[in-house]
Enzyme design. Structure first.
Site, PDB file in Angstrom:
ATOM      1  N   LYS A  69      15.587  65.923  15.909  1.00  0.00           N
ATOM      2  CA  LYS A  69      15.152  66.577  14.668  1.00  0.00           C
ATOM      3  C   LYS A  69      15.794  67.957  14.519  1.00  0.00           C
ATOM      4  O   LYS A  69      16.318  68.298  13.471  1.00  0.00           O
ATOM      5  CB  LYS A  69      13.621  66.760  14.640  1.00  0.00           C
ATOM      6  CG  LYS A  69      12.833  65.489  14.744  1.00  0.00           C
ATOM      7  CD  LYS A  69      11.340  65.763  14.717  1.00  0.00           C
ATOM      8  CE  LYS A  69      10.810  66.604  15.873  1.00  0.00           C
ATOM      9  NZ  LYS A  69      10.975  65.985  17.213  1.00  0.00           N
TER      10      LYS A  69
ATOM     11  N   ARG B  48       2.696  67.535  12.121  1.00  0.00           N
ATOM     12  CA  ARG B  48       2.597  66.686  13.306  1.00  0.00           C
ATOM     13  C   ARG B  48       1.271  65.943  13.353  1.00  0.00           C
ATOM     14  O   ARG B  48       1.046  65.158  14.270  1.00  0.00           O
ATOM     15  CB  ARG B  48       2.707  67.560  14.560  1.00  0.00           C
ATOM     16  CG  ARG B  48       4.059  67.522  15.244  1.00  0.00           C
ATOM     17  CD  ARG B  48       3.966  68.409  16.480  1.00  0.00           C
ATOM     18  NE  ARG B  48       4.970  68.130  17.453  1.00  0.00           N
ATOM     19  CZ  ARG B  48       6.125  68.783  17.562  1.00  0.00           C
ATOM     20  NH1 ARG B  48       6.443  69.727  16.711  1.00  0.00           N
ATOM     21  NH2 ARG B  48       6.965  68.479  18.535  1.00  0.00           N
TER      22      ARG B  48
ATOM     23  N   ARG C 225      18.372  68.268  27.985  1.00  0.00           N
ATOM     24  CA  ARG C 225      18.356  69.323  26.954  1.00  0.00           C
ATOM     25  C   ARG C 225      18.342  70.704  27.605  1.00  0.00           C
ATOM     26  O   ARG C 225      17.647  70.934  28.585  1.00  0.00           O
ATOM     27  CB  ARG C 225      17.121  69.168  26.060  1.00  0.00           C
ATOM     28  CG  ARG C 225      16.953  70.356  25.111  1.00  0.00           C
ATOM     29  CD  ARG C 225      16.167  70.014  23.888  1.00  0.00           C
ATOM     30  NE  ARG C 225      14.753  69.786  24.140  1.00  0.00           N
ATOM     31  CZ  ARG C 225      13.871  69.515  23.167  1.00  0.00           C
ATOM     32  NH1 ARG C 225      14.270  69.426  21.901  1.00  0.00           N
ATOM     33  NH2 ARG C 225      12.600  69.307  23.475  1.00  0.00           N
TER      34      ARG C 225
ATOM     35  N   ARG D 278      13.505  73.774  29.252  1.00  0.00           N
ATOM     36  CA  ARG D 278      12.142  74.145  28.866  1.00  0.00           C
ATOM     37  C   ARG D 278      11.140  73.514  29.825  1.00  0.00           C
ATOM     38  O   ARG D 278      11.279  72.351  30.187  1.00  0.00           O
ATOM     39  CB  ARG D 278      11.849  73.667  27.432  1.00  0.00           C
ATOM     40  CG  ARG D 278      12.374  74.603  26.374  1.00  0.00           C
ATOM     41  CD  ARG D 278      12.400  73.986  24.994  1.00  0.00           C
ATOM     42  NE  ARG D 278      11.199  73.204  24.642  1.00  0.00           N
ATOM     43  CZ  ARG D 278      11.068  72.550  23.493  1.00  0.00           C
ATOM     44  NH1 ARG D 278      12.038  72.586  22.583  1.00  0.00           N
ATOM     45  NH2 ARG D 278       9.972  71.866  23.239  1.00  0.00           N
TER      46      ARG D 278
ATOM     47  N   ARG E 254       3.782  64.264  25.987  1.00  0.00           N
ATOM     48  CA  ARG E 254       4.144  64.583  24.600  1.00  0.00           C
ATOM     49  C   ARG E 254       4.436  63.311  23.806  1.00  0.00           C
ATOM     50  O   ARG E 254       4.111  63.231  22.622  1.00  0.00           O
ATOM     51  CB  ARG E 254       5.357  65.519  24.586  1.00  0.00           C
ATOM     52  CG  ARG E 254       5.005  66.916  25.080  1.00  0.00           C
ATOM     53  CD  ARG E 254       6.225  67.739  25.383  1.00  0.00           C
ATOM     54  NE  ARG E 254       7.000  68.027  24.203  1.00  0.00           N
ATOM     55  CZ  ARG E 254       8.268  68.423  24.217  1.00  0.00           C
ATOM     56  NH1 ARG E 254       8.905  68.561  25.360  1.00  0.00           N
ATOM     57  NH2 ARG E 254       8.886  68.689  23.102  1.00  0.00           N
TER      58      ARG E 254
HETATM   59  P1  ADP Z   1      13.988  67.358  18.777  1.00  0.00           P
HETATM   60  O1  ADP Z   1      14.141  68.589  17.927  1.00  0.00           O
HETATM   61  O2  ADP Z   1      13.671  66.144  17.975  1.00  0.00           O
HETATM   62  O3  ADP Z   1      13.047  67.551  19.900  1.00  0.00           O
HETATM   63  P2  ADP Z   1      16.710  67.949  19.711  1.00  0.00           P
HETATM   64  O4  ADP Z   1      17.499  68.089  18.451  1.00  0.00           O
HETATM   65  O5  ADP Z   1      16.370  69.199  20.433  1.00  0.00           O
HETATM   66  O6  ADP Z   1      15.407  67.044  19.433  1.00  0.00           O
HETATM   67  O7  ADP Z   1      17.505  66.959  20.668  1.00  0.00           O
HETATM   68  C1  ADP Z   1      17.002  66.627  21.970  1.00  0.00           C
HETATM   69  C2  ADP Z   1      18.163  66.597  22.968  1.00  0.00           C
HETATM   70  O8  ADP Z   1      19.014  65.476  22.686  1.00  0.00           O
HETATM   71  C3  ADP Z   1      19.069  67.821  22.901  1.00  0.00           C
HETATM   72  O9  ADP Z   1      19.558  68.089  24.194  1.00  0.00           O
HETATM   73  C4  ADP Z   1      20.200  67.392  21.977  1.00  0.00           C
HETATM   74  O10 ADP Z   1      21.424  68.094  22.259  1.00  0.00           O
HETATM   75  C5  ADP Z   1      20.318  65.897  22.301  1.00  0.00           C
HETATM   76  N1  ADP Z   1      20.667  65.081  21.129  1.00  0.00           N
HETATM   77  C6  ADP Z   1      20.295  65.268  19.817  1.00  0.00           C
HETATM   78  N2  ADP Z   1      20.783  64.288  19.025  1.00  0.00           N
HETATM   79  C7  ADP Z   1      21.476  63.448  19.847  1.00  0.00           C
HETATM   80  C8  ADP Z   1      22.213  62.226  19.628  1.00  0.00           C
HETATM   81  N3  ADP Z   1      22.325  61.678  18.396  1.00  0.00           N
HETATM   82  N4  ADP Z   1      22.775  61.648  20.709  1.00  0.00           N
HETATM   83  C9  ADP Z   1      22.644  62.186  21.947  1.00  0.00           C
HETATM   84  N5  ADP Z   1      21.977  63.322  22.220  1.00  0.00           N
HETATM   85  C10 ADP Z   1      21.383  63.951  21.195  1.00  0.00           C
HETATM   86  P1  ADP Z   2      10.387  69.105  20.118  1.00  0.00           P
HETATM   87  O1  ADP Z   2      11.470  69.672  19.242  1.00  0.00           O
HETATM   88  O2  ADP Z   2      10.903  68.718  21.438  1.00  0.00           O
HETATM   89  O3  ADP Z   2       9.627  67.994  19.465  1.00  0.00           O
HETATM   90  P2  ADP Z   2       8.981  71.473  19.410  1.00  0.00           P
HETATM   91  O4  ADP Z   2       9.850  72.616  19.736  1.00  0.00           O
HETATM   92  O5  ADP Z   2       8.956  70.989  18.005  1.00  0.00           O
HETATM   93  O6  ADP Z   2       9.365  70.281  20.378  1.00  0.00           O
HETATM   94  O7  ADP Z   2       7.490  71.766  19.834  1.00  0.00           O
HETATM   95  C1  ADP Z   2       7.158  72.242  21.110  1.00  0.00           C
HETATM   96  C2  ADP Z   2       5.651  72.327  21.233  1.00  0.00           C
HETATM   97  O8  ADP Z   2       5.136  73.268  20.268  1.00  0.00           O
HETATM   98  C3  ADP Z   2       4.892  71.038  20.931  1.00  0.00           C
HETATM   99  O9  ADP Z   2       4.831  70.186  22.056  1.00  0.00           O
HETATM  100  C4  ADP Z   2       3.521  71.582  20.530  1.00  0.00           C
HETATM  101  O10 ADP Z   2       2.776  71.992  21.653  1.00  0.00           O
HETATM  102  C5  ADP Z   2       3.893  72.829  19.752  1.00  0.00           C
HETATM  103  N1  ADP Z   2       4.029  72.547  18.312  1.00  0.00           N
HETATM  104  C6  ADP Z   2       5.183  72.633  17.574  1.00  0.00           C
HETATM  105  N2  ADP Z   2       4.940  72.297  16.296  1.00  0.00           N
HETATM  106  C7  ADP Z   2       3.620  71.973  16.219  1.00  0.00           C
HETATM  107  C8  ADP Z   2       2.768  71.517  15.175  1.00  0.00           C
HETATM  108  N3  ADP Z   2       3.225  71.293  13.927  1.00  0.00           N
HETATM  109  N4  ADP Z   2       1.469  71.308  15.472  1.00  0.00           N
HETATM  110  C9  ADP Z   2       0.982  71.512  16.706  1.00  0.00           C
HETATM  111  N5  ADP Z   2       1.728  71.915  17.727  1.00  0.00           N
HETATM  112  C10 ADP Z   2       3.044  72.151  17.503  1.00  0.00           C
END
Ligand code: ADP
Ligand code: ADP
Ligand code: ZN
Length: 214
Positions: free
Chosen positions: A13, A88, A127, A160, A171
């Site tokens: 995302k 979420r 990541r 992280r 999660r």
């Molecule tokens: P989210 O915001 O949904 O948690 P991220 O954008 O941070 O996800 O992506 C999670 C991990 O996967 C990061 O290390 C990112 O560089 C990697 N990643 C994101 N998109 C892809 C993809 N299409 N293929 C492989 N790795 C990816």
């Molecule tokens: P990822 O990109 O890997 O999905 P985020 O950076 O979006 O992770 O979120 C990290 C953490 O921050 C979540 O696991 C949650 O604890 C908190 N968080 C982020 N956005 C929300 C939300 N909209 N509602 C509740 N908790 C949130």
């Protein structure tokens, strides 16, 4: 254009939201980034959020909803935004719908980045995040030029705490229980778009551009 990114933790995302923000010239709003910035700066909000985040749970809606609604009322949001990590929960989505309605607005697209659980643990353990500027890397799929150092701002990259496998499992469970129902919510609203998030980053982005328009 107002866009929501849906998908499991690690689905990509944030990666896609950054590209969307750059192409369509709208702010990228990540609730996770806002919480992490608050934790880093030792604010009261950060202190409240930290224990929930460390445990792999969600920060309570009472804290999160107000914070996000304040953010989208800021001046830079007038032409739209891409929301990453919000909503979420169903109450978060309902609050957003209601707040937008009061302004005579609505979400244009909710883009679901679909990635099965099997791929997620691998993505998350690779990541690396920059706590300085919010940039995200992957040690295999999107490596920085110099190992452990942010290409953008030069700070060191970290794994992280909540990306360790035990917390990722928790999660994912929270995702399936509380966030996945939003796919149906936005389908009913008539704004759901789905992309295959297992493809490489550029292919996923192209699929999103095909939906949003060039
Ligand atoms: P989210 O915001 O949904 O948690 P991220 O954008 O941070 O996800 O992506 C999670 C991990 O996967 C990061 O290390 C990112 O560089 C990697 N990643 C994101 N998109 C892809 C993809 N299409 N293929 C492989 N790795 C990816
Ligand atoms: P990822 O990109 O890997 O999905 P985020 O950076 O979006 O992770 O979120 C990290 C953490 O921050 C979540 O696991 C949650 O604890 C908190 N968080 C982020 N956005 C929300 C939300 N909209 N509602 C509740 N908790 C949130
Ligand atoms: Zn950086």
């Amino acid at each position: 254009m107002k866009i929501i990114m849906l998908g499991a933790p690690g689905a990509g995302k944030g990666t896609q939201a950054k590209k969307i923000a750059a192409k369509y010239q709208i702010p990228h709003i990540s609730t996770g980034d806002i919480f992490r910035a608050n934790i880093k700066n030792g604010t009261e909000l950060g202190m409240k959020a930290k224990s929930y985040m460390d445990a792999g749970g969600l920060v309570p809606d009472e804290i999160t909803i107000g914070m996000l609604l304040d953010r989208i009322h800021e001046a830079d949001c007038q032409n739209g935004y891409v929301l990453d990590g919000f909503p979420r929960t169903i109450p978060q989505a309902e609050s957003l719908t209601k707040a937008l309605k009061e302004m005579g607005e609505s979400i244009d697209y909710a883009v679901n980045v679909d990635v099965p659980d099997e791929n997620i643990i691998n993505r998350m353990s690779g990541r690396r995040a920059c706590l300085g500027c919010g940039a995200t890397y992957h040690i295999v799929y999107n490596a920085p030029a110099k190992e452990g150092v942010c290409d953008v701002c030069g700070q060191s990259l970290v794994l992280r705490d909540d990306d360790k496998p035990e917390t990722v499992k928790k999660r994912l469970q929270v995702y399936h229980e509380q966030t996945q129902p939003l796919i149906d919510y936005y389908k009913k609203e008539g704004v759901l778009a789905e992309v295959d998030g297992t493809k490489d980053m550029e292919e996923v982005f192209q699929a999103i551009v095909d939906i949003l328009g060039a």
